[in-house]
Write an enzyme that holds these catalytic residues in place. Structure first.
Site, PDB file in Angstrom:
ATOM      1  N   GLY A  27       0.808  -1.229   0.000  1.00  0.00           N
ATOM      2  CA  GLY A  27       0.000   0.000   0.000  1.00  0.00           C
ATOM      3  C   GLY A  27       0.838   1.275   0.000  1.00  0.00           C
ATOM      4  O   GLY A  27       0.297   2.374   0.128  1.00  0.00           O
TER       5      GLY A  27
ATOM      6  N   ASP B 286       4.196  14.152  -9.252  1.00  0.00           N
ATOM      7  CA  ASP B 286       3.813  14.581  -7.906  1.00  0.00           C
ATOM      8  C   ASP B 286       4.878  15.537  -7.340  1.00  0.00           C
ATOM      9  O   ASP B 286       4.551  16.603  -6.809  1.00  0.00           O
ATOM     10  CB  ASP B 286       3.652  13.332  -7.021  1.00  0.00           C
ATOM     11  CG  ASP B 286       3.359  13.655  -5.570  1.00  0.00           C
ATOM     12  OD1 ASP B 286       2.185  13.891  -5.248  1.00  0.00           O
ATOM     13  OD2 ASP B 286       4.312  13.689  -4.761  1.00  0.00           O
TER      14      ASP B 286
ATOM     15  N   LYS C  69       4.658  19.725  -6.490  1.00  0.00           N
ATOM     16  CA  LYS C  69       5.055  20.287  -5.186  1.00  0.00           C
ATOM     17  C   LYS C  69       6.198  21.292  -5.361  1.00  0.00           C
ATOM     18  O   LYS C  69       6.212  22.348  -4.731  1.00  0.00           O
ATOM     19  CB  LYS C  69       5.474  19.168  -4.227  1.00  0.00           C
ATOM     20  CG  LYS C  69       4.328  18.246  -3.811  1.00  0.00           C
ATOM     21  CD  LYS C  69       4.862  16.998  -3.108  1.00  0.00           C
ATOM     22  CE  LYS C  69       3.768  16.013  -2.746  1.00  0.00           C
ATOM     23  NZ  LYS C  69       4.281  14.696  -2.346  1.00  0.00           N
TER      24      LYS C  69
HETATM   25  N1  HSE Z   1       1.973  10.181  -3.264  1.00  0.00           N
HETATM   26  C1  HSE Z   1       2.685  11.121  -2.457  1.00  0.00           C
HETATM   27  C2  HSE Z   1       4.015  10.545  -2.004  1.00  0.00           C
HETATM   28  C3  HSE Z   1       1.941  11.525  -1.212  1.00  0.00           C
HETATM   29  O1  HSE Z   1       4.314   9.379  -2.278  1.00  0.00           O
HETATM   30  O2  HSE Z   1       4.770  11.291  -1.401  1.00  0.00           O
HETATM   31  C4  HSE Z   1       0.993  12.638  -1.428  1.00  0.00           C
HETATM   32  O3  HSE Z   1       1.594  13.710  -2.078  1.00  0.00           O
END
Ligand code: HSE
Length: 426
Positions: A187, A201, A205
């Protein structure tokens, strides 16, 4: 006592964590902040999920209009993720005069210019601490505490999934594919891991963090992005022998020549503070001209850590007059005056197979020299099949020079080939 009504849009991992914190700490907030924060509504397609969290049926809305027209609700928390329907719901909440707290990095990164305009027009707050690095309070640090600085750089491990995968590849020597499968089973990685493993991602950020750090819009489209899908366990092992740790780094720099923003795997010295950030932990290392070095470390994801950031925003919004917006001119595109550096400087690690024949090494070094690349270190591994594995570490050089050198080496006759190129961050 001041009462604050909250609605939560989406009761997934983060929504559930937020609900748990708000309900379990309700008396604590009453006592310490003098506010009574009550969850007055939720919007969740899976009604069973809402009921299993202990939410009264009367608080489960059937659509966003019910949330927007509920006068008991002051703050709407958006934890749905993605662009739609999150964007429509956030705009509806702002247009109905409710402040919004969001964890949605993609939405904030791509549309904050639009959302912020609507928030300002309606006198509402738009808070997004949870959008970057989960429970690590980096947004507030940039918006408030570090405002006295010209920030020159930020270097972060801002994606937990890839940090977990790279840590496990380094510990066990397993391949990317093997570790990804394991991470999905546990998970840690999503069934479709593209956004994490391809660096999207982290790029969303980094766009938010560098816009705040450098006081100008840094659209994610300006960010050089490379994920970890091509990482070979051999390079992690070879790097380890040379004293390096491989991380997916998000790097932002602001100097006289412009802004440099990139997300890619990079070697860092094992002694660098970021090298010990392992598993799914995150950290951001910031350099300011007054404060010098600051490193913020913690959990970048998860129900309670991200819930912590959301609840922090709710309390901030409920206890402050007026609203904080972004600290730069928030336009869709970058200011035309902002220069982005694409041909950036770095040190490089190159792993090659070269022909095991007199004169080949001098051919390789003459290619480096032709492109103005100074070699810092050459290491030869055991030979095999007539080809010698070679690892070269360069001094600081330009990205384009390395690309040209790689093309020239690969064009040599005799089978010499560059297998990997990894930037080294000193
Ligand atoms: N999927 C992101 C991570 C968490 O693995 O850091 C939420 O930004």
């Amino acid at each position: 006592m001041k009462k604050i009504g909250v609605a939560i849009l989406g009761l997934g991992v983060v929504g559930g964590g937020t609900y748990k914190i708000l309900t379990e700490h309700r008396d604590f907030y009453k006592k310490n902040h003098g506010i009574d924060i009550a969850v007055e509504g939720v919007l969740e397609r899976n009604k069973e999920r809402a009921l299993s969290l202990g939410i009264e049926e009367s608080k489960i809305a059937s659509n966003i209009a019910e949330i927007c027209s509920n006068s008991e609700i002051d703050i709407v928390v958006e934890v749905i993720g993605g662009i739609e329907p999150a964007k429509t719901f956030v705009l509806a909440a702002l247009n109905s005069g409710k402040s919004v707290v969001t964890s949605n990095k993609e939405l904030y990164c791509k549309y904050s210019h639009e959302l912020e305009k609507v928030a300002k027009r309606n006198g509402c707050g738009l808070y997004f601490e949870a959008s970057c690095v989960g429970g690590v309070p980096v947004i507030r640090a940039l918006l408030d505490n570090l405002q006295g600085n010209k920030i020159t750089s930020l270097t972060g491990i801002i994606n937990g999934t890839t940090n977990y995968i790279l840590t496990k590849m380094s510990d066990g020597g397993d391949s990317y594919e093997e570790v990804l499968k394991e991470a999905q089973k546990l998970g840690y990685a999503e069934a479709d891991p593209t956004s994490d493993v391809e660096g999207f991602d982290a790029a969303y950020k980094l766009s938010i963090l560098s816009s705040l750090s450098f006081h100008t819009k840094v659209p994610y489209t300006e960010i050089y992005r490379e994920g970890i899908t091509g990482v070979d366990a051999t390079d992690i092992r070879c790097g380890k022998m040379l004293g390096y740790v491989l991380k997916l780094l998000a790097i932002g720099k602001c100097g006289e020549n412009g802004i440099e923003v990139r997300v890619h795997p990079a070697f860092i010295k094992a002694s660098h503070p970021l090298a010990s950030v392992s598993d799914s932990y995150n950290a951001v290392f910031i350099k300011g001209d007054s404060v010098d070095d600051v490193m913020l470390y913690g959990r970048g994801a998860g129900a309670l850590p991200t819930g912590s950031a959301i609840v922090g925003d709710i309390i901030y919004c409920a206890t402050h007059q007026g609203n904080n917006y972004s600290t730069f001119k928030n336009t869709e595109k970058a200011d035309p005056a902002t220069k982005f550096i694409r041909n950036f400087e770095s040190e490089y690690y190159l792993r090659l197979f070269v022909e095991d024949r007199a004169g080949v090494l001098s051919k390789i070094t003459s290619i480096f020299s032709k492109h103005g690349i100074s070699v810092a270190q050459v290491n030869q591994e055991e030979a095999g099949n007539g080809l010698v594995p070679l690892i070269i570490i360069t001094h600081t050089t330009l990205e384009n020079s390395v690309k040209k050198a790689v093309n020239d080496i690969n064009a040599l006759s005799g089978g010499s080939k560059v297998l990997s190129v990894i930037r080294v961050v000193s």
